[in-house]
Design a protein around this motif. Structure first.
Motif, PDB file in Angstrom:
ATOM      1  N   SER A 208     109.270  77.406  99.299  1.00  0.00           N
ATOM      2  CA  SER A 208     108.987  77.030 100.686  1.00  0.00           C
ATOM      3  C   SER A 208     110.092  77.542 101.599  1.00  0.00           C
ATOM      4  O   SER A 208     111.251  77.670 101.172  1.00  0.00           O
ATOM      5  CB  SER A 208     108.869  75.498 100.808  1.00  0.00           C
ATOM      6  N   PRO A 209     109.752  77.884 102.845  1.00  0.00           N
ATOM      7  CA  PRO A 209     108.376  77.985 103.320  1.00  0.00           C
ATOM      8  C   PRO A 209     107.684  79.214 102.734  1.00  0.00           C
ATOM      9  O   PRO A 209     108.335  80.067 102.133  1.00  0.00           O
ATOM     10  CB  PRO A 209     108.571  78.138 104.836  1.00  0.00           C
ATOM     11  N   ARG A 210     106.395  79.303 102.860  1.00  0.00           N
ATOM     12  CA  ARG A 210     105.694  80.488 102.383  1.00  0.00           C
ATOM     13  C   ARG A 210     105.896  81.668 103.333  1.00  0.00           C
ATOM     14  O   ARG A 210     105.927  82.826 102.902  1.00  0.00           O
ATOM     15  CB  ARG A 210     104.201  80.204 102.243  1.00  0.00           C
ATOM     16  N   TYR A 211     106.016  81.361 104.608  1.00  0.00           N
ATOM     17  CA  TYR A 211     106.242  82.390 105.623  1.00  0.00           C
ATOM     18  C   TYR A 211     107.353  81.927 106.550  1.00  0.00           C
ATOM     19  O   TYR A 211     107.408  80.755 106.910  1.00  0.00           O
ATOM     20  CB  TYR A 211     104.963  82.654 106.436  1.00  0.00           C
TER      21      TYR A 211
ATOM     22  N   GLY B 221     121.372  72.148  89.244  1.00  0.00           N
ATOM     23  CA  GLY B 221     120.711  72.810  88.129  1.00  0.00           C
ATOM     24  C   GLY B 221     119.201  72.769  88.169  1.00  0.00           C
ATOM     25  O   GLY B 221     118.551  73.083  87.167  1.00  0.00           O
ATOM     26  N   SER B 222     118.630  72.397  89.320  1.00  0.00           N
ATOM     27  CA  SER B 222     117.168  72.430  89.431  1.00  0.00           C
ATOM     28  C   SER B 222     116.783  73.258  90.655  1.00  0.00           C
ATOM     29  O   SER B 222     116.695  74.472  90.550  1.00  0.00           O
ATOM     30  CB  SER B 222     116.582  71.021  89.488  1.00  0.00           C
ATOM     31  N   VAL B 223     116.608  72.613  91.798  1.00  0.00           N
ATOM     32  CA  VAL B 223     116.237  73.316  93.030  1.00  0.00           C
ATOM     33  C   VAL B 223     117.315  74.325  93.405  1.00  0.00           C
ATOM     34  O   VAL B 223     118.518  74.078  93.247  1.00  0.00           O
ATOM     35  CB  VAL B 223     116.030  72.309  94.175  1.00  0.00           C
ATOM     36  N   SER B 224     116.858  75.470  93.897  1.00  0.00           N
ATOM     37  CA  SER B 224     117.796  76.501  94.350  1.00  0.00           C
ATOM     38  C   SER B 224     117.474  76.880  95.792  1.00  0.00           C
ATOM     39  O   SER B 224     116.308  76.830  96.221  1.00  0.00           O
ATOM     40  CB  SER B 224     117.698  77.742  93.469  1.00  0.00           C
ATOM     41  N   THR B 225     118.496  77.258  96.525  1.00  0.00           N
ATOM     42  CA  THR B 225     118.327  77.712  97.895  1.00  0.00           C
ATOM     43  C   THR B 225     118.982  79.076  98.061  1.00  0.00           C
ATOM     44  O   THR B 225     120.124  79.281  97.621  1.00  0.00           O
ATOM     45  CB  THR B 225     118.969  76.728  98.892  1.00  0.00           C
ATOM     46  N   LEU B 226     118.246  79.990  98.660  1.00  0.00           N
ATOM     47  CA  LEU B 226     118.791  81.298  99.030  1.00  0.00           C
ATOM     48  C   LEU B 226     118.997  81.281 100.542  1.00  0.00           C
ATOM     49  O   LEU B 226     118.062  81.024 101.298  1.00  0.00           O
ATOM     50  CB  LEU B 226     117.822  82.417  98.639  1.00  0.00           C
ATOM     51  N   LYS B 227     120.216  81.507 100.952  1.00  0.00           N
ATOM     52  CA  LYS B 227     120.542  81.479 102.375  1.00  0.00           C
ATOM     53  C   LYS B 227     120.911  82.880 102.843  1.00  0.00           C
ATOM     54  O   LYS B 227     121.665  83.584 102.160  1.00  0.00           O
ATOM     55  CB  LYS B 227     121.691  80.510 102.637  1.00  0.00           C
ATOM     56  N   ILE B 228     120.376  83.263 103.969  1.00  0.00           N
ATOM     57  CA  ILE B 228     120.708  84.546 104.571  1.00  0.00           C
ATOM     58  C   ILE B 228     121.276  84.274 105.959  1.00  0.00           C
ATOM     59  O   ILE B 228     120.606  83.665 106.796  1.00  0.00           O
ATOM     60  CB  ILE B 228     119.479  85.476 104.676  1.00  0.00           C
ATOM     61  N   GLN B 229     122.488  84.703 106.164  1.00  0.00           N
ATOM     62  CA  GLN B 229     123.143  84.489 107.453  1.00  0.00           C
ATOM     63  C   GLN B 229     122.968  85.726 108.338  1.00  0.00           C
ATOM     64  O   GLN B 229     122.877  86.856 107.847  1.00  0.00           O
ATOM     65  CB  GLN B 229     124.631  84.213 107.242  1.00  0.00           C
ATOM     66  N   ARG B 230     122.887  85.479 109.644  1.00  0.00           N
ATOM     67  CA  ARG B 230     122.833  86.581 110.631  1.00  0.00           C
ATOM     68  C   ARG B 230     121.804  87.620 110.187  1.00  0.00           C
ATOM     69  O   ARG B 230     122.118  88.800 109.997  1.00  0.00           O
ATOM     70  CB  ARG B 230     124.211  87.208 110.795  1.00  0.00           C
ATOM     71  N   THR B 231     120.544  87.190 110.061  1.00  0.00           N
ATOM     72  CA  THR B 231     119.502  88.056 109.521  1.00  0.00           C
ATOM     73  C   THR B 231     119.381  89.367 110.310  1.00  0.00           C
ATOM     74  O   THR B 231     119.577  89.418 111.534  1.00  0.00           O
ATOM     75  CB  THR B 231     118.142  87.355 109.536  1.00  0.00           C
ATOM     76  N   GLN B 232     119.067  90.415 109.563  1.00  0.00           N
ATOM     77  CA  GLN B 232     118.848  91.750 110.106  1.00  0.00           C
ATOM     78  C   GLN B 232     117.416  92.176 109.788  1.00  0.00           C
ATOM     79  O   GLN B 232     116.794  91.643 108.868  1.00  0.00           O
ATOM     80  CB  GLN B 232     119.830  92.741 109.485  1.00  0.00           C
ATOM     81  N   GLN B 233     116.911  93.177 110.502  1.00  0.00           N
ATOM     82  CA  GLN B 233     115.534  93.622 110.280  1.00  0.00           C
ATOM     83  C   GLN B 233     115.328  94.099 108.846  1.00  0.00           C
ATOM     84  O   GLN B 233     114.249  93.904 108.268  1.00  0.00           O
ATOM     85  CB  GLN B 233     115.160  94.711 111.284  1.00  0.00           C
TER      86      GLN B 233
ATOM     87  N   GLY C 180     106.477  83.275  96.343  1.00  0.00           N
ATOM     88  CA  GLY C 180     107.347  84.002  97.245  1.00  0.00           C
ATOM     89  C   GLY C 180     107.370  83.439  98.657  1.00  0.00           C
ATOM     90  O   GLY C 180     106.488  82.693  99.076  1.00  0.00           O
ATOM     91  N   THR C 181     108.424  83.783  99.371  1.00  0.00           N
ATOM     92  CA  THR C 181     108.542  83.509 100.801  1.00  0.00           C
ATOM     93  C   THR C 181     108.580  84.851 101.518  1.00  0.00           C
ATOM     94  O   THR C 181     109.446  85.682 101.225  1.00  0.00           O
ATOM     95  CB  THR C 181     109.824  82.727 101.140  1.00  0.00           C
ATOM     96  N   ARG C 182     107.634  85.048 102.430  1.00  0.00           N
ATOM     97  CA  ARG C 182     107.626  86.288 103.213  1.00  0.00           C
ATOM     98  C   ARG C 182     108.480  86.095 104.454  1.00  0.00           C
ATOM     99  O   ARG C 182     108.147  85.281 105.317  1.00  0.00           O
ATOM    100  CB  ARG C 182     106.206  86.688 103.613  1.00  0.00           C
ATOM    101  N   LEU C 183     109.595  86.801 104.510  1.00  0.00           N
ATOM    102  CA  LEU C 183     110.514  86.719 105.648  1.00  0.00           C
ATOM    103  C   LEU C 183     110.311  87.926 106.547  1.00  0.00           C
ATOM    104  O   LEU C 183     110.349  89.066 106.096  1.00  0.00           O
ATOM    105  CB  LEU C 183     111.967  86.679 105.165  1.00  0.00           C
ATOM    106  N   THR C 184     110.073  87.643 107.814  1.00  0.00           N
ATOM    107  CA  THR C 184     109.968  88.701 108.818  1.00  0.00           C
ATOM    108  C   THR C 184     111.055  88.485 109.854  1.00  0.00           C
ATOM    109  O   THR C 184     111.135  87.401 110.448  1.00  0.00           O
ATOM    110  CB  THR C 184     108.595  88.678 109.504  1.00  0.00           C
ATOM    111  N   VAL C 185     111.893  89.481 110.033  1.00  0.00           N
ATOM    112  CA  VAL C 185     112.983  89.393 111.009  1.00  0.00           C
ATOM    113  C   VAL C 185     112.637  90.295 112.196  1.00  0.00           C
ATOM    114  O   VAL C 185     112.432  91.500 112.036  1.00  0.00           O
ATOM    115  CB  VAL C 185     114.326  89.812 110.380  1.00  0.00           C
ATOM    116  N   LEU C 186     112.542  89.673 113.366  1.00  0.00           N
ATOM    117  CA  LEU C 186     112.150  90.419 114.571  1.00  0.00           C
ATOM    118  C   LEU C 186     113.363  90.912 115.355  1.00  0.00           C
ATOM    119  O   LEU C 186     114.429  90.300 115.288  1.00  0.00           O
ATOM    120  CB  LEU C 186     111.276  89.530 115.457  1.00  0.00           C
TER     121      LEU C 186
END
Lengths: 114, 114
Positions: free
Chosen positions: B7-10, B72-84, B108-114
């Motif tokens: 989550s989120p999916r988008y 050791g269970s849930v994981s989070t991927l963090k992206i700072q200062r996103t780029q296109q 999957g999570t579809r990430l769109t950076v505008l």
């Protein structure tokens, strides 16, 4: 560096025909070769996998052929069905590191026409 | 039974924003992987966890990418200062733990950076 090269990019097959997808790898340390199937909006799902100690593995309509000397392996889908229409990825990994870090090919989009 | 969920999916982000992507692996799965899948390409390895330990982060593209799995269970991927160029589908996979155990992928999570 593209460690796993997959061809063709796309493939159209008639229902009942044989679909063949090829992959080549460079790293001789690779010792695990899976094929994944991915439908739109879904994550990849394991179809079948092979280790280099055998030259062929068959599961139902899916067969992997493996050529260690040529560093090539292929997926054959017999009696292809419209439901097989999906994107297929080959992958490779070295299991010596204690975990399965998969290196994927670029994918083949298969369309099976009725 | 429940599979891997993400989550989120988008996610749509403006360039420069921080994002956090969540992965809930299959209960009891020891190993967790993150992959990045660009449009029309195969997944590319980002990072690997065994329980809470991040044992391989060699695929993270830059120091803007950070992953954690504190319990050791849930994981989070963090992206700072996103780029296109960060626009992609981010896939999470989990396995029971063995090297040749099947990797079960989330949608999957579809990430769109505008």
């Amino acid at each position: 560096q593209q460690q796993v090269k997959q061809s063709p990019q796309s493939l159209i097959v008639q229902k009942g025909g044989i679909s063949i997808i090829n992959c080549a790898y460079e790293n001789t340390a690779f010792d695990y070769f899976p094929w994944y199937q991915q439908f739109p909006g879904k994550g990849p799902a394991l179809l079948i996998a092979i280790r280099p100690d055998v030259s062929e593995k068959k599961e139902g309509r899916f067969t992997i052929s493996f050529n260690k000397s040529a560093k090539q392996f292929s997926l054959h889908i017999m009696d292809s069905q419209p439901g097989d229409s999906a994107t297929y990825f080959c992958a490779a990994s070295s299991l010596s590191g204690g975990y399965n870090k998969l290196i994927f090919g670029a994918g083949t989009r298969l369309a099976v026409h009725p | 039974g429940a599979g891997v969920s993400q989550s989120p999916r988008y996610k749509v982000a403006k360039r420069g924003q921080d994002v956090a992507l969540r992965c809930d692996p299959i209960s009891g799965h020891v190993s967790l992987f993150w992959y990045q899948q660009a449009l029309g390409q195969g997944p590319e390895f980002l990072t690997y966890f065994q329980n809470e330990a991040q044992l391989d982060k060699s695929g993270l593209p830059s120091d803007r990418f950070f992953a954690e799995r504190p319990e050791g269970s849930v994981s989070t991927l963090k992206i700072q200062r996103t780029q296109q160029e960060d626009s992609a589908v981010y896939l999470c996979a989990s396995t029971v733990g063995g090297t040749t155990d099947t990797q079960y992928f989330g949608p999957g999570t579809r990430l769109t950076v505008l």
